[in-house]
Design an enzyme around this catalytic site. Structure first.
Site, PDB file in Angstrom:
ATOM      1  N   ASP A  36      43.830  45.935  37.611  1.00 33.90           N
ATOM      2  CA  ASP A  36      43.118  44.882  38.055  1.00 33.90           C
ATOM      3  C   ASP A  36      42.000  45.020  38.786  1.00 33.90           C
ATOM      4  OD1 ASP A  36      43.624  41.770  38.625  1.00 33.90           O
ATOM      5  OD2 ASP A  36      43.401  42.394  40.748  1.00 33.90           O
ATOM      6  N   GLU A  57      40.549  46.220  33.697  1.00 33.48           N
ATOM      7  CA  GLU A  57      40.143  45.157  33.630  1.00 33.48           C
ATOM      8  C   GLU A  57      38.668  45.443  34.167  1.00 33.48           C
ATOM      9  OE1 GLU A  57      40.734  40.680  35.070  1.00 33.48           O
ATOM     10  OE2 GLU A  57      41.079  42.106  36.711  1.00 33.48           O
TER      11      GLU A  57
END
Length: 711
Positions: free
Chosen positions: A353, A390
């Protein structure tokens, strides 16, 4: 018995004898190179470290107690460097929980925030106590448990699939089965997900990406909005990096926390499904200056977090603090964490993330060659584990197509999402970006590259997606022009405004048959393009049967029907589910979509874009209709593998031609999202419709043609 125990077992009974007594407990210096707490035949080994702290005390609690029954200060003789280690003899791991207290200077302006009274969770805790009952208010401090790591994985081999061979299915463990319509016995748990494995196999996906399953406190920042209790439902505020979320376990697993998760992973592997974890190493649940101190702040605030010159927290995560990922101590913790999950839980991959934070210097500036990323890319234990970034963060660092160490890392392709969403709804000026994206995003990731070291480049670096947890579901993408996050309590100011969505003529629910027909056609269009794009497709759980979040594109706090999958839609929209099944299987049967094959015998180029006239391989900058061809020779079948996907995002019919083939080859219609008027949108092999040179593309539709010998 884990590997560390096996290493020391021959000496435990003969040489590890008590050398002192503290508060009535027999103790001796411990195993300094084993982080965390580990069960031994003679007791328990506790090892922890602090750089700026001046003393350390071990706290022992009876199960579920708030006050410790014993405090054991570590003698200076039990310290090497910054590491404290002590074996406490005679402890039964089923009878206690533990925590620490660290003393040291309190100089917030210099980043030092020690509090000798703060009860601190072990950063390497394998299990966090008191978290099992979902939604119940926690005590405010966190204790750890010592676990027995006795799971037998047998000789299960590690997956050898490449990234481009995966079809990734992103899901939330609780939300996937908590709705009563799920029909499972153990709703909202790892066991409940295990009950759905036959469904996953029928759908055809071969990888699940689990939203955060590290221990988090869902009641942190809980609030009431319009009479509804909102929780930290998604779980992106990590409490313990080494511990599974015990509220996802269907029954108590005292001192064996993780067994149910391991059984789930083994069952998924036995059914050919890989497991990827969504991990959050960009911030923690301790937050900013106003947040609690329960772990890293108390051990070494200045080490674990990025701090401004005046001691405040940099906030590149959007959540108050930013983990200091390229500090050597933090790098080591992250590496050991990933190794632990790869070895003890046999995890196949990790999605990071806000991964651009992993490449920032301690002062927040981007690094050209981030030590952490290189460390993870070259680590021998993680050699075959998939690493997915990401490739952006909340501080404005956007690295899609240029994430550092890209030959080893794959990326969530944000350009794919944006350009395909825009083009499919009629923004024709995105035609070139859309064509590049479907072709494998060679303009971002370069051409095909591979070697024997599992390095990724080209389309192996590219995870294509149109939906994920963060944003609209696929049904909502074509049901809402704007987000509707009012129930989140922020006056609809949260969540992105750049959705590139289209409501097809009515905002939200409607019973208009024409609008509904168009919406489902748009969903089929999206599915077809995704499964016929080079790269790794990923989609959000529930998209395959039209699940909705009622226009909420940031449902992070909605532990209710907004986020729970409504399985009754599976029967209602069975034809959509069957369409997804077909497209996933079609992708599997045609490797030319997934990877470069040897040159096609028929002479077709390996990859090309096409205008409405197939012989024109250059498309206008604002083309409303274009096609992509994939061609190669498949050694497994001994035939050419030929696929032609045509996309018409215009609102009128468009006449196209298909490429000329050798006289013994022809094109057959395998997929038409417009349908034949009788509810048929795809044609199984052997039942396809033969196409001559011309074909009418109906408005806002996608067609897929397969080239093969005439029947």
């Amino acid at each position: 018995m884990n590997s560390y125990t096996q290493k020391y077992v021959p000496e435990l009974h003969t040489s590890l004898m008590p050398t002192a007594e503290i508060e009535g407990f027999l103790v001796r210096p411990g195993l300094f190179d084993v982080h965390g707490a580990m069960m031994l035949p003679v007791g328990v080994n506790f090892t922890v470290h602090t750089h700026y702290g001046t003393s350390c005390t071990l706290l022992l609690f009876h199960r579920n107690a708030h006050s410790p029954y014993a405090r054991l200060p570590f003698p200076e003789a039990y310290k090497i460097g910054d590491v404290y280690s002590m074996i406490v003899f005679g402890l039964d791991i089923e009878e206690f929980e533990y925590a620490y207290q660290i003393d040291g200077p309190y100089e917030p302006e210099n980043g030092l925030t020690f509090n000798r009274n703060a009860i601190l969770l072990d950063p390497y805790a394998r299990s966090v106590a008191g978290q099992r009952l979902w939604g119940s208010v926690k005590s405010g401090s966190y204790h750890a448990r010592v676990i027995r790591d006795v799971f037998d994985w047998g000789d299960m081999p590690q997956s050898s699939r490449t990234m481009s061979d995966l079809v990734i299915y992103e899901l939330h463990v609780r939300g996937f089965t908590y709705h009563p319509s799920s029909g499972v016995t153990h709703r909202g748990t790892f066991a409940g997900l295990m009950e759905k494995i036959p469904y996953l196999k029928e759908l055809g996906i071969n990888a699940v990406e689990l939203m955060p399953i590290f221990e988090f406190d869902e009641t942190m920042n809980a609030r009431n909005v319009d009479g509804k209790k909102l929780l930290d439902y998604w779980g992106y505020n990590t409490v313990g990096f080494f511990a599974p979320n015990t509220s996802y376990i269907s029954r108590d697993e005292y001192n064996q926390e993780g067994t149910e998760l391991k059984l789930l992973i083994k069952a998924l592997h036995d059914n050919g499904i890989e497991v990827i974890l969504d991990v959050v190493f960009n911030h923690t649940a301790e937050g900013n200056e106003k947040g609690p101190t329960f772990c890293f702040k108390g051990f070494d605030n200045k080490v674990y977090y990025m701090l401004t010159p005046n001691g405040n927290y940099y906030n590149f995560s959007g959540c108050g603090n930013t983990l200091n990922c390229n500090h050597p101590i933090v790098r080591l913790l992250i590496l050991e964490c990933l190794r632990y999950w790869a070895v003890s839980y046999r995890i196949d991959g990790f999605r990071f993330d806000l991964a651009s934070i992993l490449g920032r210097h301690e002062d927040g500036s981007p690094l050209n060659n981030p030590p952490l990323l290189e460390l993870l890319a070259s680590d021998p234990v993680l050699r075959n584990v998939k690493l997915i970034a990401e490739a952006w963060d909340a501080g404005g660092l956007y690295q899609v197509g240029k994430f550092p160490a890209s030959k080893r890392w794959a990326e969530w392709n944000g350009r794919y999402r944006d350009s395909i969403r825009a083009f499919l709804k009629g923004d024709f000026w995105y035609s070139w970006e859309a064509a590049w994206s479907i072709s494998g995003s060679g303009d971002l990731y370069g051409g095909f590259y591979s070697d024997n070291n599992n390095n990724y480049a080209g389309y192996n670096s590219c995870v294509n997606f149109l939906t994920c947890h963060d944003g609209f579901t696929l049904y909502d993408l074509y049901s809402y022009n704007t987000k509707h996050n009012e129930q989140n309590g922020w006056n609809n100011t949260d969540g992105t405004d750049d959705n590139r969505s289209w409501n097809c003529g009515a905002e939200g629910d409607t019973d208009n048959p024409e609008i509904l027909s168009l919406r489902f056609r748009m969903i089929r269009n999206a599915c077809t393009v995704l499964m016929c794009s080079r790269g790794t497709p990923m989609f959000l759980a529930g998209d395959e049967f039209g699940n909705s979040q009622y226009g909420n594109n940031n449902a992070y706090c909605q532990d209710n029907e907004t986020s729970w999958l409504d399985w009754s839609l599976l029967d209602k929209n069975r034809d959509l589910f069957d369409f997804f099944k077909f497209m996933i299987e079609y992708r599997r049967k045609h490797p030319v979509i997934r990877k470069m094959l040897p040159a096609a015998v028929c002479g077709m180029e390996p990859l090309h874009t096409h205008n409405v006239n197939a012989e024109e391989v250059h498309i206008p900058r604002d083309a409303s209709t274009f096609a992509i061809s994939f061609a190669g020779y498949n050694p497994e079948t001994g035939t050419d593998d030929l696929v032609y996907i045509a996309i018409n995002s215009h609102w009128e019919d468009v006449r196209i031609t298909v490429p000329e083939l050798d006289c013994h080859l022809g094109w057959y219609l395998s997929v038409s999202t417009w349908g034949d008027g009788q509810g048929n949108y795809f044609y199984p092999e052997g039942e396809e419709v033969r196409i001559d040179r011309e074909f009418i593309m109906h408005p806002r539709s996608v067609a897929v043609f397969t080239g093969r010998e005439y029947m």
